[in-house]
Design a protein around this motif. Structure first.
Motif, PDB file in Angstrom:
ATOM      1  N   GLY A  65     -52.369  43.702 -47.807  1.00 37.12           N
ATOM      2  CA  GLY A  65     -51.334  43.388 -48.784  1.00 37.12           C
ATOM      3  C   GLY A  65     -50.342  44.482 -49.086  1.00 37.12           C
ATOM      4  O   GLY A  65     -49.521  44.336 -50.000  1.00 37.12           O
ATOM      5  N   ASP A  99     -48.092  48.554 -52.939  1.00 32.50           N
ATOM      6  CA  ASP A  99     -48.804  47.351 -53.339  1.00 32.50           C
ATOM      7  C   ASP A  99     -47.883  46.594 -54.294  1.00 32.50           C
ATOM      8  O   ASP A  99     -47.591  47.095 -55.380  1.00 32.50           O
ATOM      9  N   PRO A 100     -47.408  45.397 -53.919  1.00 31.30           N
ATOM     10  CA  PRO A 100     -46.478  44.676 -54.801  1.00 31.30           C
ATOM     11  C   PRO A 100     -47.095  44.284 -56.140  1.00 31.30           C
ATOM     12  O   PRO A 100     -46.375  44.048 -57.105  1.00 31.30           O
ATOM     13  N   ASP A 101     -48.426  44.269 -56.231  1.00 24.17           N
ATOM     14  CA  ASP A 101     -49.096  43.925 -57.481  1.00 24.17           C
ATOM     15  C   ASP A 101     -49.397  45.150 -58.351  1.00 24.17           C
ATOM     16  O   ASP A 101     -49.818  45.000 -59.494  1.00 24.17           O
ATOM     17  N   ASP A 102     -49.217  46.348 -57.803  1.00 28.62           N
ATOM     18  CA  ASP A 102     -49.486  47.580 -58.538  1.00 28.62           C
ATOM     19  C   ASP A 102     -48.520  48.648 -58.057  1.00 28.62           C
ATOM     20  O   ASP A 102     -48.772  49.327 -57.062  1.00 28.62           O
TER      21      ASP A 102
END
Length: 170
Positions: A65, A99-102
């Motif tokens: 990811g 990390d696109p979520d973090d």
């Protein structure tokens, strides 16, 4: 040296290991792994940049990811000619995966080995992080890299690493 907690980048190390990619942890994460407590949030890695190995590294990182910060195709990093063009024309030193979520979680992969790859790999120290064996750059190689970078944090790391080395040498 053993860490008893799951490292923040354990999935990265597992993905690269699973893909058969040789890598060495450098930068602040390696300084911490050598025993100097300091804050660092990114993982700096040197990977084998032979085309097949570089492709495997990029595939492993994107499979968990991570995405390139630059607006380019991730696999372009594995092409030695493209990578050299980025180094020459854009001054690229590291290729960053985010990390696109973090947004605080990032992996910086060196575009060229800061120390000859064979030497870096041969002199790396194996440490246990979260139950897995991970190669980190030797203190001598870290000192050389950090002296070359010359930023205040790097120079502070050099002092800390030399103190660790002196303590180990007794």
């Amino acid at each position: 040296m053993e860490s008893h907690t799951e490292p923040l980048y354990g999935d990265v190390f597992d993905a690269l290991d699973g893909a058969g990619v040789d890598f060495v942890v450098v930068g602040g994460f390696a300084v911490v792994a050598h025993g100097h407590a300091r804050l660092t949030v990114d993982a700096d890695l040197v990977v084998d940049l032979a085309p097949r190995a570089a492709r495997a590294a990029v595939a492993a990182l994107t499979a968990i990811g991570l995405h390139p910060r630059l607006p380019v195709e991730a696999q372009d990093f594995a092409d030695p000619e493209v990578r050299q063009e980025w180094i020459d024309e854009r001054g690229l030193q590291v290729f960053t995966f985010n990390d696109p979520d973090d947004p605080l979680r990032q992996v910086d992969v060196f575009a060229a080995s800061p120390v000859p790859w064979d030497d870096l790999l041969a002199d790396a120290v194996v440490v246990r992080l979260g139950g897995r064996a991970v190669r980190i750059a030797s203190i001598d190689h870290l000192v050389a890299m950090k002296q070359r970078a010359g930023r205040p944090q790097d120079l502070a790391d050099v002092d800390a690493l030399r103190a660790l080395q002196e303590d180990a040498d007794g």
